[in-house]
Enzyme design. Sequence first.
Site, PDB file in Angstrom:
ATOM      1  N   GLU A   1     -23.244 -19.551  -2.217  1.00 39.61           N
ATOM      2  CA  GLU A   1     -22.039 -19.692  -1.385  1.00 39.61           C
ATOM      3  C   GLU A   1     -22.488 -19.918   0.036  1.00 39.61           C
ATOM      4  OE1 GLU A   1     -19.525 -16.095  -1.921  1.00 39.61           O
ATOM      5  OE2 GLU A   1     -20.644 -15.968  -3.786  1.00 39.61           O
TER       6      GLU A   1
ATOM      7  N   LYS B   1     -22.421 -19.007   3.979  1.00 37.04           N
ATOM      8  CA  LYS B   1     -22.194 -17.772   4.712  1.00 37.04           C
ATOM      9  C   LYS B   1     -21.212 -18.090   5.831  1.00 37.04           C
ATOM     10  CE  LYS B   1     -24.706 -13.733   6.313  1.00 37.04           C
ATOM     11  NZ  LYS B   1     -24.200 -13.424   7.629  1.00 37.04           N
TER      12      LYS B   1
ATOM     13  N   ASP C   1     -18.879 -17.600   8.959  1.00 33.41           N
ATOM     14  CA  ASP C   1     -19.165 -16.826  10.160  1.00 33.41           C
ATOM     15  C   ASP C   1     -17.874 -16.297  10.787  1.00 33.41           C
ATOM     16  OD1 ASP C   1     -20.876 -15.695  11.892  1.00 33.41           O
ATOM     17  OD2 ASP C   1     -21.365 -17.520  12.999  1.00 33.41           O
TER      18      ASP C   1
ATOM     19  N   TYR D   1     -15.223 -13.690  -1.008  1.00 30.03           N
ATOM     20  CA  TYR D   1     -16.529 -13.890  -1.619  1.00 30.03           C
ATOM     21  C   TYR D   1     -16.947 -12.815  -2.626  1.00 30.03           C
ATOM     22  CZ  TYR D   1     -17.865 -10.848   2.286  1.00 30.03           C
ATOM     23  OH  TYR D   1     -17.937  -9.824   3.185  1.00 30.03           O
TER      24      TYR D   1
ATOM     25  N   LYS E   1     -30.632 -17.905   6.250  1.00 25.72           N
ATOM     26  CA  LYS E   1     -30.012 -18.326   7.512  1.00 25.72           C
ATOM     27  C   LYS E   1     -30.596 -19.651   7.971  1.00 25.72           C
ATOM     28  CE  LYS E   1     -27.608 -14.510   9.012  1.00 25.72           C
ATOM     29  NZ  LYS E   1     -27.842 -13.436   9.968  1.00 25.72           N
TER      30      LYS E   1
ATOM     31  N   CYS F   1     -17.767 -24.586  49.150  1.00 23.84           N
ATOM     32  CA  CYS F   1     -17.069 -25.462  48.207  1.00 23.84           C
ATOM     33  C   CYS F   1     -17.584 -26.892  48.323  1.00 23.84           C
ATOM     34  CB  CYS F   1     -15.562 -25.430  48.476  1.00 23.84           C
ATOM     35  SG  CYS F   1     -14.651 -26.565  47.427  1.00 23.84           S
TER      36      CYS F   1
ATOM     37  N   CYS G   1     -14.498 -29.104  49.804  1.00 29.50           N
ATOM     38  CA  CYS G   1     -13.859 -28.921  51.108  1.00 29.50           C
ATOM     39  C   CYS G   1     -14.712 -28.082  52.055  1.00 29.50           C
ATOM     40  CB  CYS G   1     -12.482 -28.288  50.946  1.00 29.50           C
ATOM     41  SG  CYS G   1     -12.574 -26.552  50.472  1.00 29.50           S
TER      42      CYS G   1
ATOM     43  N   CYS H   1     -13.087 -20.950  45.522  1.00 29.48           N
ATOM     44  CA  CYS H   1     -12.857 -21.545  46.826  1.00 29.48           C
ATOM     45  C   CYS H   1     -11.483 -21.049  47.266  1.00 29.48           C
ATOM     46  CB  CYS H   1     -12.857 -23.066  46.736  1.00 29.48           C
ATOM     47  SG  CYS H   1     -12.137 -23.826  48.204  1.00 29.48           S
TER      48      CYS H   1
ATOM     49  N   CYS I   1      -7.787 -27.717  49.643  1.00 30.40           N
ATOM     50  CA  CYS I   1      -8.945 -28.158  48.859  1.00 30.40           C
ATOM     51  C   CYS I   1      -8.444 -29.194  47.833  1.00 30.40           C
ATOM     52  CB  CYS I   1      -9.573 -26.944  48.177  1.00 30.40           C
ATOM     53  SG  CYS I   1     -10.993 -27.330  47.158  1.00 30.40           S
TER      54      CYS I   1
HETATM   55  P1  AMP Z   1     -24.919  -9.444   7.988  1.00 35.07           P
HETATM   56  O1  AMP Z   1     -23.726  -9.218   8.879  1.00 35.07           O
HETATM   57  O2  AMP Z   1     -25.935 -10.381   8.568  1.00 35.07           O
HETATM   58  O3  AMP Z   1     -25.467  -8.187   7.402  1.00 35.07           O
HETATM   59  O4  AMP Z   1     -24.338 -10.284   6.768  1.00 35.07           O
HETATM   60  C1  AMP Z   1     -23.458  -9.706   5.870  1.00 35.07           C
HETATM   61  C2  AMP Z   1     -22.107 -10.260   6.092  1.00 35.07           C
HETATM   62  O5  AMP Z   1     -22.042 -11.633   5.785  1.00 35.07           O
HETATM   63  C3  AMP Z   1     -21.103  -9.660   5.169  1.00 35.07           C
HETATM   64  O6  AMP Z   1     -20.621  -8.463   5.677  1.00 35.07           O
HETATM   65  C4  AMP Z   1     -20.042 -10.694   5.109  1.00 35.07           C
HETATM   66  O7  AMP Z   1     -19.032 -10.383   6.048  1.00 35.07           O
HETATM   67  C5  AMP Z   1     -20.696 -11.982   5.559  1.00 35.07           C
HETATM   68  N1  AMP Z   1     -20.553 -13.083   4.600  1.00 35.07           N
HETATM   69  C6  AMP Z   1     -20.158 -14.327   4.921  1.00 35.07           C
HETATM   70  N2  AMP Z   1     -20.108 -15.124   3.868  1.00 35.07           N
HETATM   71  C7  AMP Z   1     -20.465 -14.376   2.805  1.00 35.07           C
HETATM   72  C8  AMP Z   1     -20.588 -14.657   1.414  1.00 35.07           C
HETATM   73  N3  AMP Z   1     -20.362 -15.865   0.901  1.00 35.07           N
HETATM   74  N4  AMP Z   1     -20.978 -13.633   0.616  1.00 35.07           N
HETATM   75  C9  AMP Z   1     -21.239 -12.405   1.122  1.00 35.07           C
HETATM   76  N5  AMP Z   1     -21.139 -12.094   2.423  1.00 35.07           N
HETATM   77  C10 AMP Z   1     -20.759 -13.066   3.263  1.00 35.07           C
HETATM   78 ZN    ZN Z   2     -12.558 -26.126  48.164  1.00 30.90          ZN
END
Ligand code: AMP
Ligand code: ZN
Length: 673
Positions: A112, A114, A116, A223, A310, A404, A407, A422, A428
Amino acid sequence: MNYIAAQIEALRNELHQHNYNYYVLDKPVISDFEFDKLLKKLQDLESQYPEYFDENSPTQRVGGQITKNFITENHQNRMYSLDNSYSKEGLIEWEKRNIKLLGTTSISYTCELKYDGASINLIYVNGKLSKAITRGDGYQGDNVTANIKTIKSIPLLIKTTNFSDFEIRGEIILPIEGFNKMNQERIEAGEDLYMNPRNTASGSLKLQDSAEVAKRPLDCLLYQIIGDKLPYKTHFENLEFANSLGFKIPDSMKVAKNLDEVFEFIDYWESKRHDLPYETDGVVIKVNAIDFQKELGYTAKSPRWAIAYKYQTEQVSTKLLSIDYQVGRTGAITPVANLEPVQLGGTIVKRASLHNADQIEKLALCLNDEVFIEKGGEIIPKIVGVNIDARTESSKKIAFISHCPECNTKLVRSEGDAKHYCPNENSCPPQITGRIIHFISRKAMNIDGIGAETVELLFKNRLIYDIADLYSLTESQLLPLERMAEKSAQNIISGIATSKEIPFEKVLFAIGIRFVGETVAKKLAKHFKTIDNILKASYDELVSVDEIGDKIAQSIIDFSSNLNNIQLIERLKQVGVQFKLKESEVQITSEILKNKIVVVSGVFETLSREELKRLIELNSGKVGSSISSKTSFLVAGDTMGPSKRIKAEELKIPILTEHEFIQMLATSIRRLR
Ligand code: AMP
Ligand code: ZN
């Protein structure tokens, strides 16, 4: 079930399905207009028959609940973190350990991405979303259920099967487009920008007003499903099953029969992931068989059966050529680095943002430095480091400007402020044109026919100096300007004239008081009704308005104590710009309580009794003084006496808690703010 209950239930089911079609499948089958119509119908029925209130009704998605302190709760199953690997060798090592523990070489995986964002644990009881808890320290997290319910791709109810009690985990994310839009709005309000989508997503979960969360384009990607008896033997099938229940599971996930296939997945997504609408920072590889997962178990910190690979954030180095200092409409100075053009993430980069003086200081930047740049969720890349070894003796440290660039006024920086300003707001040039450009913009006065370039042109030709000057422009003044056709001149003049009809709340936003963005302007307009009331309000009066804090109040006071501003507003008033709410906007906000007599009793947590009464009237209801057979329902606060409750029960009058009442009027409360 009686007819009304059945009708409400049918509407709820229908709306849940449409939410699913739209937010999970991305395949709406009805128009937004039709959807709103159905929702309105349900809202009306629910308010007419409050006895059928349901906290998982689609009407609850709009939010409106205020949480002052989030409650900490234990996780039933610990939320572990993940082990990381930055190389394929790391994955090979990981597999070796697993082979040893399991005693077999045939291990297949689910791959899967990851995602963010911020992790969340959703708990379903009897097919209903009952709680949503943040990861916290893994053992306990915060209960953020009210906020999570506003995220429309999360099902509030699922089809009941014999698997209706479980936990499901996922990531709350903010798609990049939505994030950029939020920042665009901050720019327009002269506020500091959000750093990146991840922090903004996790910050959103802890907002006190769930109606604010509802406005953010958050999403949730799942997930892992956890339950006593999982329906399938592999992780992949269980996720597919979760998908069939209505959860959003990205279709990027894939089974890999061996590590080579895992590597293929990693390589494929290395560049492709940048085409996704949200940010990802790696791949999570999970042993697919649930039995194997159980056998492998956990270390002190993370599952042995999963690992995160990563991606290296793409970083390139280039030469720092010079720094430009941009002056915004509020006078804020933003340094921008000019770079030797370089290829990064598929585009050629020539500029990078530096935010403020501290950032230059932190990196101790010198001209001609070799700098490292990265692209995050922001529109323009940022400088993350310097190659110190490449510096020469003659390298000259960059000193932040003291005056500035436009001006030449000495810059100021007040305590606690990250930015230099400024202070020459009245003469200005970029501040003057910036204010006018903000004034005419779409969300403000929405004046057709004029853009930023026209404003610059008019200013250069000394035709306008402030926003009020727009209203005395004539066609004959415009015609001699470069590339100005008769038609465009006419459009400009008529666009300006039409803007006199723009409602007060937009005018308030348009005049550009620092920190008064669109939402704040709306709240101030509704509360104070006229500009005069706002400008003469004391600090205490200002901060007593919901969501108006110290910073905004102080800024309004600064604005109103500047004579130039007062004169400007007088001139705008004289040409007929709206500085009052229209009568119709002041009175009724909805007819939800039409023909209803509501009795209010006891002490309340979030609203004062006066506010409750005003709400009732604004929604076309009548406030009753005592309970009688004519009472439609009773809103009961904490300390309501027992005799009132008994009387209401005798007369079979529905009793609502403050919370239920607020939920019922959530839409109109939002309008009120
Ligand atoms: P870390 O924060 O680096 O320990 O990574 C773990 C976190 O990755 C988990 O707590 C999830 O929130 C996040 N995460 C994002 N995508 C996934 C995924 N596909 N499977 C599991 N965890 C995931
Ligand atoms: Zn200015």
